[in-house]
Design a protein around this motif. Structure first.
Motif, PDB file in Angstrom:
ATOM      1  N   SER A  44       7.635  72.103  42.087  1.00 22.51           N
ATOM      2  CA  SER A  44       9.130  72.519  41.533  1.00 22.51           C
ATOM      3  C   SER A  44      10.037  72.564  42.274  1.00 22.51           C
ATOM      4  N   LEU A  45      11.465  72.117  41.962  1.00 21.55           N
ATOM      5  CA  LEU A  45      12.484  72.386  43.027  1.00 21.55           C
ATOM      6  C   LEU A  45      13.537  73.360  42.436  1.00 21.55           C
ATOM      7  N   LEU A  46      13.931  74.338  43.293  1.00 19.16           N
ATOM      8  CA  LEU A  46      14.990  75.499  42.884  1.00 19.16           C
ATOM      9  C   LEU A  46      16.177  75.026  43.492  1.00 19.16           C
ATOM     10  N   GLU A  47      17.099  74.433  42.840  1.00 16.60           N
ATOM     11  CA  GLU A  47      18.288  73.786  43.526  1.00 16.60           C
ATOM     12  C   GLU A  47      19.363  74.927  43.883  1.00 16.60           C
ATOM     13  N   CYS A  48      19.536  75.165  45.278  1.00 12.93           N
ATOM     14  CA  CYS A  48      20.785  76.023  45.685  1.00 12.93           C
ATOM     15  C   CYS A  48      21.273  75.477  47.034  1.00 12.93           C
ATOM     16  N   VAL A  49      22.723  75.290  46.922  1.00 11.42           N
ATOM     17  CA  VAL A  49      23.400  74.731  47.982  1.00 11.42           C
ATOM     18  C   VAL A  49      24.642  75.549  48.668  1.00 11.42           C
ATOM     19  N   VAL A  50      25.007  75.756  49.838  1.00 11.47           N
ATOM     20  CA  VAL A  50      26.197  76.367  50.281  1.00 11.47           C
ATOM     21  C   VAL A  50      27.103  75.680  50.247  1.00 11.47           C
ATOM     22  N   GLN A  51      28.201  76.225  49.699  1.00  7.61           N
ATOM     23  CA  GLN A  51      29.321  75.553  49.679  1.00  7.61           C
ATOM     24  C   GLN A  51      30.315  76.267  50.605  1.00  7.61           C
ATOM     25  N   THR A  52      31.113  75.566  51.599  1.00 11.06           N
ATOM     26  CA  THR A  52      32.013  75.941  52.461  1.00 11.06           C
ATOM     27  C   THR A  52      33.257  75.588  52.226  1.00 11.06           C
ATOM     28  N   SER A  53      34.144  76.591  52.305  1.00 14.58           N
ATOM     29  CA  SER A  53      35.598  76.202  52.435  1.00 14.58           C
ATOM     30  C   SER A  53      35.935  75.374  53.708  1.00 14.58           C
ATOM     31  N   GLN A  54      37.178  74.789  53.473  1.00 15.53           N
ATOM     32  CA  GLN A  54      37.789  73.796  54.830  1.00 15.53           C
ATOM     33  C   GLN A  54      37.528  74.573  55.961  1.00 15.53           C
ATOM     34  N   ALA A  55      37.805  75.642  56.109  1.00 15.04           N
ATOM     35  CA  ALA A  55      37.860  76.644  57.385  1.00 15.04           C
ATOM     36  C   ALA A  55      36.597  76.841  57.901  1.00 15.04           C
ATOM     37  N   ALA A  56      35.609  76.726  56.996  1.00 12.55           N
ATOM     38  CA  ALA A  56      34.089  77.267  57.511  1.00 12.55           C
ATOM     39  C   ALA A  56      33.172  76.131  57.628  1.00 12.55           C
TER      40      ALA A  56
END
Ligand SMILES: *[C@@H]1O[C@H](CO)[C@@H](O)[C@H](O)[C@H]1NC(C)=O
Ligand SMILES: *[C@@H]1O[C@H](CO)[C@@H](O)[C@H](O)[C@H]1NC(C)=O
Length: 322
Positions: A44-56
């Motif tokens: 099973s896959l528990l899907e989470c991704v980190v979204q970063t703003s342009q500055a980061a």
């Protein structure tokens, strides 16, 4: 996370909402799929991704924590990942530059269902989110047995249909004849087994005047999808009909059993008669031609006595194979 740190986080969040956030906080966000589907016995896959703003954009991950109500499952910290058996990052060679922090469960079981929390700390800010796992398992093909075991048409009794190995709880329905739903005359029981999978059992009561010939037990899954079915037909499972079949098999079998010896005996008789006839003819010939050797007379001799290539001769008026 312990109570104290939860408390600090709560205070921090309240301050954040009321007074505007720390500038770093807005740079990263953990985005998770609201609901993940897992199949029993599969990954099973528990899907989470980190979204970063342009500055980061070049943010580096310092800490990742995956937890469920019953505790911490995986922690990345100081460059090392530690996890409970069966849990890992979904990305095969995950590193602190990889913003896909999805969790992989190796062998999904019913107890894996629930809400998971993913917390990420980066050098450009922190974030966390929750994601839900739903587990499903397909029901096995049902079986039907009758009570009493030998059930005759038009007599009272019970049909019992069982199906197990499914999750979440499904339903057994009964179709009588070709399309009449008789589920309301049945009583269903759903029992969880040790693995958490559900075992379904449904009893259909047949009254004395139940004249239907065919009973179908159909298993539906939790979302109403038809999964499996099995039929019970009087005349197929009924033993008295099977006995009839065996008898008719006998009456077909008898002539063939008699036929073989009859053919053998018949051809022996014919052979003997032919031999007798030839013997008579030869005796007559012998009397006329004395010691003339018998040539090309084979075709007149039954093959069961003389075979191709045998030589025959007449001695004292008797036919002999040499
Ligand atoms: C994260 O990684 C997993 C495993 O490689 C992959 O299946 C999934 O699609 C990825 N998610 C995103 C949003 O890239
Ligand atoms: C139920 O069965 C349908 C049709 O086969 C399927 O699409 C659906 O995912 C199943 N649902 C569950 C909870 O197993």
């Amino acid at each position: 996370m312990n109570m104290a740190s939860n408390g600090i986080l709560l205070i921090f969040t309240v301050i954040c909402i009321n007074m505007g956030c720390n500038a770093k906080e807005a740079f990263i966000k953990v985005e998770c799929k609201a609901e993940n589907l897992g199949q029993y016995g599969q990954q099973s896959l528990l899907e989470c991704v980190v979204q970063t703003s342009q500055a980061a954009a070049n943010a580096e991950i310092r800490v990742v924590t995956w937890s469920k109500d019953d505790g911490t499952l995986l922690v990345f910290h100081d460059g090392d990942t530690t996890s409970r058996p069966g849990y890992s990052f979904a990305e095969p060679s995950w590193n602190d530059k990889n913003m896909n922090v999805s969790l992989l469960i190796a062998n999904t079981a019913v107890e894996h269902e629930g809400v998971y929390k993913c917390t990420v700390v980066t050098d450009s800010g922190d974030g966390s989110n929750v994601t839900n796992l739903k587990v499903t398992a397909k029901y096995n093909k049902p079986t039907i047995r009758s009570d009493p075991e030998k059930l005759h048409p038009n007599t009272a009794g019970t049909l019992i249909c069982n199906s197990n190995g499914g999750y979440p709880q499904g339903e057994i329905r009964w179709i009588v004849g070709d399309d009449t739903d008789w589920t309301k005359s049945a009583e269903m029981e759903a029992k969880p087994t040790d693995s958490g999978l559900i075992s379904l059992s449904s009893k259909l009561t047949l009254l004395e005047k139940s004249t239907f010939h065919k009973y179908t037990c159909v298993v539906f899954n939790a979302s109403g999808g038809k999964e499996e079915e099995v039929e019970f037909e009087f005349g197929i499972l009924n033993s008295s009909i099977q006995d009839q079949d065996r008898q008719s098999e006998k009456s077909v079998g008898m002539p063939t059993k008699i036929a073989a010896p009859a053919v053998v005996i018949g051809s022996l008789i014919v052979g003997l008669l032919l031999a007798l006839l030839i013997h008579k003819k030869r005796s007559q010939l012998a009397r006329r031609f004395s010691t003339t050797p018998l040539m090309s007379g084979n075709h007149m001799v039954p093959t069961s006595i003389v075979e191709e290539g045998d030589h025959l001769s007449l001695e004292d008026g008797n036919l002999r194979i040499v």
